[in-house]
Motif scaffolding. Structure first.
Motif, PDB file in Angstrom:
ATOM      1  N   HIS A  61      -7.308  -3.209  32.875  1.00  0.00           N
ATOM      2  CA  HIS A  61      -6.646  -4.393  33.422  1.00  0.00           C
ATOM      3  C   HIS A  61      -5.880  -5.096  32.316  1.00  0.00           C
ATOM      4  CE1 HIS A  61      -7.006  -8.396  35.829  1.00  0.00           C
ATOM      5  NE2 HIS A  61      -5.893  -7.745  36.135  1.00  0.00           N
ATOM      6  N   ALA A  62      -6.548  -5.275  31.163  1.00  0.00           N
ATOM      7  CA  ALA A  62      -5.898  -5.902  30.015  1.00  0.00           C
ATOM      8  C   ALA A  62      -4.743  -5.043  29.516  1.00  0.00           C
ATOM      9  CB  ALA A  62      -6.918  -6.129  28.907  1.00  0.00           C
ATOM     10  N   TYR A  63      -4.994  -3.752  29.382  1.00  0.00           N
ATOM     11  CA  TYR A  63      -3.971  -2.845  28.848  1.00  0.00           C
ATOM     12  C   TYR A  63      -2.730  -2.831  29.740  1.00  0.00           C
ATOM     13  CZ  TYR A  63      -1.781   1.400  27.102  1.00  0.00           C
ATOM     14  OH  TYR A  63      -0.884   2.299  26.597  1.00  0.00           O
ATOM     15  N   SER A  64      -2.926  -2.870  31.059  1.00  0.00           N
ATOM     16  CA  SER A  64      -1.785  -2.838  31.989  1.00  0.00           C
ATOM     17  C   SER A  64      -0.896  -4.056  31.807  1.00  0.00           C
ATOM     18  CB  SER A  64      -2.291  -2.760  33.434  1.00  0.00           C
ATOM     19  OG  SER A  64      -3.016  -1.569  33.651  1.00  0.00           O
ATOM     20  N   HIS A  65      -1.518  -5.214  31.576  1.00  0.00           N
ATOM     21  CA  HIS A  65      -0.723  -6.417  31.305  1.00  0.00           C
ATOM     22  C   HIS A  65       0.056  -6.254  29.998  1.00  0.00           C
ATOM     23  CE1 HIS A  65      -1.780  -9.391  34.404  1.00  0.00           C
ATOM     24  NE2 HIS A  65      -2.929  -8.743  34.485  1.00  0.00           N
ATOM     25  N   LEU A  66      -0.601  -5.725  28.976  1.00  0.00           N
ATOM     26  CA  LEU A  66       0.054  -5.558  27.678  1.00  0.00           C
ATOM     27  C   LEU A  66       1.209  -4.579  27.762  1.00  0.00           C
ATOM     28  CD1 LEU A  66      -3.063  -5.418  25.329  1.00  0.00           C
ATOM     29  CD2 LEU A  66      -1.431  -7.293  25.533  1.00  0.00           C
TER      30      LEU A  66
ATOM     31  N   GLU B 289      -3.558   6.521  36.735  1.00  0.00           N
ATOM     32  CA  GLU B 289      -3.234   7.924  36.444  1.00  0.00           C
ATOM     33  C   GLU B 289      -1.729   8.173  36.576  1.00  0.00           C
ATOM     34  OE1 GLU B 289      -4.846  10.729  35.578  1.00  0.00           O
ATOM     35  OE2 GLU B 289      -6.762   9.721  35.211  1.00  0.00           O
ATOM     36  N   GLU B 290      -1.121   7.501  37.545  1.00  0.00           N
ATOM     37  CA  GLU B 290       0.314   7.660  37.770  1.00  0.00           C
ATOM     38  C   GLU B 290       1.143   6.781  36.825  1.00  0.00           C
ATOM     39  OE1 GLU B 290       1.857   9.669  40.402  1.00  0.00           O
ATOM     40  OE2 GLU B 290      -0.140  10.537  40.149  1.00  0.00           O
ATOM     41  N   GLN B 291       0.479   5.968  36.025  1.00  0.00           N
ATOM     42  CA  GLN B 291       1.121   4.994  35.134  1.00  0.00           C
ATOM     43  C   GLN B 291       2.016   4.028  35.907  1.00  0.00           C
ATOM     44  OE1 GLN B 291       2.951   6.899  31.753  1.00  0.00           O
ATOM     45  NE2 GLN B 291       1.042   7.827  31.077  1.00  0.00           N
ATOM     46  N   ASN B 292       1.576   3.728  37.122  1.00  0.00           N
ATOM     47  CA  ASN B 292       2.239   2.702  37.925  1.00  0.00           C
ATOM     48  C   ASN B 292       1.508   1.392  37.633  1.00  0.00           C
ATOM     49  OD1 ASN B 292       3.227   0.972  39.923  1.00  0.00           O
ATOM     50  ND2 ASN B 292       3.375   2.599  41.458  1.00  0.00           N
ATOM     51  N   TRP B 293       1.894   0.756  36.519  1.00  0.00           N
ATOM     52  CA  TRP B 293       1.132  -0.375  35.998  1.00  0.00           C
ATOM     53  C   TRP B 293       1.160  -1.570  36.945  1.00  0.00           C
ATOM     54  CZ3 TRP B 293      -1.376   2.105  32.563  1.00  0.00           C
ATOM     55  CH2 TRP B 293      -0.760   3.061  31.752  1.00  0.00           C
ATOM     56  N   GLU B 294       2.301  -1.788  37.619  1.00  0.00           N
ATOM     57  CA  GLU B 294       2.403  -2.936  38.528  1.00  0.00           C
ATOM     58  C   GLU B 294       1.405  -2.836  39.672  1.00  0.00           C
ATOM     59  OE1 GLU B 294       4.927  -1.070  37.550  1.00  0.00           O
ATOM     60  OE2 GLU B 294       6.467  -2.358  36.638  1.00  0.00           O
TER      61      GLU B 294
ATOM     62  N   LEU C  11       3.118  -3.987  30.078  1.00  0.00           N
ATOM     63  CA  LEU C  11       4.257  -4.589  30.776  1.00  0.00           C
ATOM     64  C   LEU C  11       4.796  -5.820  30.049  1.00  0.00           C
ATOM     65  CD1 LEU C  11       3.068  -4.312  34.500  1.00  0.00           C
ATOM     66  CD2 LEU C  11       4.814  -2.944  33.357  1.00  0.00           C
ATOM     67  N   GLY C  12       4.227  -6.103  28.866  1.00  0.00           N
ATOM     68  CA  GLY C  12       4.722  -7.231  28.069  1.00  0.00           C
ATOM     69  C   GLY C  12       4.029  -8.544  28.339  1.00  0.00           C
ATOM     70  N   GLY C  13       2.980  -8.529  29.157  1.00  0.00           N
ATOM     71  CA  GLY C  13       2.252  -9.766  29.434  1.00  0.00           C
ATOM     72  C   GLY C  13       1.180 -10.005  28.386  1.00  0.00           C
ATOM     73  N   TYR C  14       1.609 -10.337  27.150  1.00  0.00           N
ATOM     74  CA  TYR C  14       0.682 -10.390  26.024  1.00  0.00           C
ATOM     75  C   TYR C  14      -0.337 -11.525  26.145  1.00  0.00           C
ATOM     76  CZ  TYR C  14       3.966  -7.082  24.049  1.00  0.00           C
ATOM     77  OH  TYR C  14       4.753  -5.982  23.849  1.00  0.00           O
ATOM     78  N   GLU C  15       0.118 -12.660  26.624  1.00  0.00           N
ATOM     79  CA  GLU C  15      -0.812 -13.794  26.710  1.00  0.00           C
ATOM     80  C   GLU C  15      -1.989 -13.461  27.625  1.00  0.00           C
ATOM     81  OE1 GLU C  15      -0.859 -18.578  27.830  1.00  0.00           O
ATOM     82  OE2 GLU C  15       1.037 -17.462  27.772  1.00  0.00           O
ATOM     83  N   ASN C  16      -1.692 -13.001  28.822  1.00  0.00           N
ATOM     84  CA  ASN C  16      -2.767 -12.612  29.743  1.00  0.00           C
ATOM     85  C   ASN C  16      -3.515 -11.388  29.227  1.00  0.00           C
ATOM     86  OD1 ASN C  16      -2.366 -14.618  31.637  1.00  0.00           O
ATOM     87  ND2 ASN C  16      -0.916 -13.415  32.849  1.00  0.00           N
ATOM     88  N   GLY C  17      -2.773 -10.448  28.649  1.00  0.00           N
ATOM     89  CA  GLY C  17      -3.390  -9.211  28.182  1.00  0.00           C
ATOM     90  C   GLY C  17      -4.443  -9.459  27.126  1.00  0.00           C
ATOM     91  N   TRP C  18      -4.120 -10.271  26.117  1.00  0.00           N
ATOM     92  CA  TRP C  18      -5.102 -10.523  25.052  1.00  0.00           C
ATOM     93  C   TRP C  18      -6.277 -11.338  25.564  1.00  0.00           C
ATOM     94  CZ3 TRP C  18      -4.522  -6.819  22.269  1.00  0.00           C
ATOM     95  CH2 TRP C  18      -3.334  -6.446  21.672  1.00  0.00           C
TER      96      TRP C  18
END
Length: 220
Positions: free
Chosen positions: A175-180, A147-152, A182-189
């Motif tokens: 969980h996937a979206y938070s990685h994406l 909710e706070e958009q504190n993705w880390e 932040l630019g973590g595409y490999e883990n995100g996808w």
């Protein structure tokens, strides 16, 4: 006839008698509150638990578990009286700081009344008390940080939560979206593919390909 002297109990006897009477009265109020709560008569339960607290408010003598405050808070919550419920659970914590569930419930109430910062502090306290093993606290923190958009911080607590066998589907997505984000595409996808395994139709508009297109990144 001879008048017999009246018996006057010694002060210590009077104290023991008072404690015994208070103990009996306290337990009666607690039992009545329990019966009221079980039948959904939450205002009656509030009255009973309040009476119990008035009989023995300090719990110094024999009540190490301040249950009247706990159940009072629960009954007030059921009535939608969140501010009063919060005051009751804070009284519980003032008496005993050893129960993580009390901090978790306090965090829930704080969140409901819009005090997100203190709510997060309460949930974090539960996590520290449980050495990061409280899945309920992890879920509460994950949702609060999202909710706070504190993705880390969301990812940290989602990581704890993923160790559980029962993870809500919406949090798998997040969980996937938070990685994406932040630019973590490999883990995100990879996480998106895992989260979407239950969807059989690859053309589903809410599937992974649709989300990749919206975010402008194709899976390599």
């Amino acid at each position: 006839g001879k008048v017999l002297p009246q018996f006057e109990p010694r002060p210590d006897s009077q104290m023991k008698m008072h404690i015994a009477q208070s103990e009996a009265s306290w337990r009666l109020h607690i039992k009545r509150g329990e019966l009221a709560r079980e039948t959904g008569a939450f205002q009656d339960a509030v009255d009973c638990y309040t009476a119990a607290i008035n009989v023995n408010p300090s719990y110094i003598d024999s009540h190490s578990w301040p249950e009247a405050h706990w159940w009072l808070s629960q009954a007030l919550f059921q009535l939608g009286k969140y501010q009063e419920s919060l005051a009751a659970i804070k009284n519980f914590i003032d008496i005993s700081q050893a129960f993580p569930d009390a901090y978790g419930f306090m965090g829930t109430l704080l969140y409901l009344i819009g005090n997100r910062k203190e709510a997060i502090e309460a949930f974090e306290h539960v996590m520290s008390m449980s050495s990061n093993t409280s899945m309920q606290a992890a879920e509460n923190l994950a949702r609060a940080y999202l909710e706070e958009q504190n993705w880390e911080r969301a990812i940290v607590n989602l990581g704890y939560l993923m160790q559980s066998n029962e993870v809500p589907d919406d949090l798998k997505f997040m969980h996937a979206y938070s990685h994406l984000i932040l630019g973590g595409y490999e883990n995100g996808w990879l996480l998106f593919d895992e989260a979407l395994q239950f969807i059989g139709d690859p053309n589903n508009p809410h599937g992974a390909q649709y989300l990749r297109t919206r975010l402008g990144k194709e899976k390599k």
